[in-house]
Design a protein around this motif. Sequence first.
Motif, mmCIF file in Angstrom:
data_model
loop_
_atom_site.group_PDB
_atom_site.id
_atom_site.type_symbol
_atom_site.label_atom_id
_atom_site.label_comp_id
_atom_site.label_asym_id
_atom_site.label_seq_id
_atom_site.Cartn_x
_atom_site.Cartn_y
_atom_site.Cartn_z
ATOM 1 N N ILE A 18 -50.346 14.370 2.912
ATOM 2 C CA ILE A 18 -51.695 13.621 1.648
ATOM 3 C C ILE A 18 -52.509 12.887 2.394
ATOM 4 C CG2 ILE A 18 -52.293 12.214 -0.656
ATOM 5 C CD1 ILE A 18 -49.945 13.634 -1.793
ATOM 6 N N THR A 19 -52.171 11.338 2.958
ATOM 7 C CA THR A 19 -52.467 9.975 3.989
ATOM 8 C C THR A 19 -53.475 10.789 4.879
ATOM 9 O OG1 THR A 19 -50.857 9.526 4.924
ATOM 10 C CG2 THR A 19 -51.701 8.511 2.635
ATOM 11 N N SER A 20 -53.418 12.312 5.337
ATOM 12 C CA SER A 20 -54.012 12.886 6.454
ATOM 13 C C SER A 20 -54.975 13.642 6.715
ATOM 14 C CB SER A 20 -52.967 13.160 7.621
ATOM 15 O OG SER A 20 -52.142 14.221 7.203
ATOM 16 N N LEU A 21 -54.800 13.894 5.432
ATOM 17 C CA LEU A 21 -56.141 14.893 5.004
ATOM 18 C C LEU A 21 -57.922 14.647 5.283
ATOM 19 C CD1 LEU A 21 -55.115 15.757 1.881
ATOM 20 C CD2 LEU A 21 -55.385 17.097 3.129
ATOM 21 N N PRO A 22 -57.893 15.260 5.579
ATOM 22 C CA PRO A 22 -59.880 14.888 6.512
ATOM 23 C C PRO A 22 -61.090 14.802 6.038
ATOM 24 C CG PRO A 22 -59.584 16.983 6.462
ATOM 25 C CD PRO A 22 -58.125 16.983 5.927
ATOM 26 N N PHE A 23 -60.805 13.688 4.910
ATOM 27 C CA PHE A 23 -61.469 13.299 4.619
ATOM 28 C C PHE A 23 -62.223 11.604 4.308
ATOM 29 C CE2 PHE A 23 -59.139 15.515 1.131
ATOM 30 C CZ PHE A 23 -58.791 14.375 0.591
ATOM 31 N N GLN A 24 -63.353 11.104 3.869
ATOM 32 C CA GLN A 24 -63.592 9.270 3.655
ATOM 33 C C GLN A 24 -63.050 9.101 1.959
ATOM 34 O OE1 GLN A 24 -62.790 7.161 5.983
ATOM 35 N NE2 GLN A 24 -62.347 9.033 7.488
#
Length: 128
Positions: free
Chosen positions: A56-62
């Motif tokens: 969840i925390t590594s998903l590629p969006f800000q």
Amino acid sequence: MASKPVWEQIGAGFVQHYFQQFDSDRTKLADLYTDASCLTWEGIGYQGNKAIMEKITSLPFQSIQHSITAQDHQPTPDSCVMSMVMGQLKADADQVMGFQQTFLLKNVDNKWICTNEMFRLALHNFGA
């Protein structure tokens, strides 16, 4: 007007809390999972709080914003709550995309946690 069944109240409350946290600070979702929790994200499985939170925390969006368009909740025979969510999400400058997400919620020590979760973007390949 009659109040909603308790499982609908639990499911709707969880969904509201989950997506508010996901959109504002995903790291705060850790309290919703245990070491036995399972997540399937776009067909790939993750088990345990650590693996789920790493995904969840590594998903590629800000930034991300979810808009829930429908949700359904059911009680299970073992006193859990199953919730299905449909909606749209917008991540960073990407186009708006549809998604479906399913949660199985269980009360552990007077706290509702997510034992099982499945997520899919609503993408279709009509040319295949």
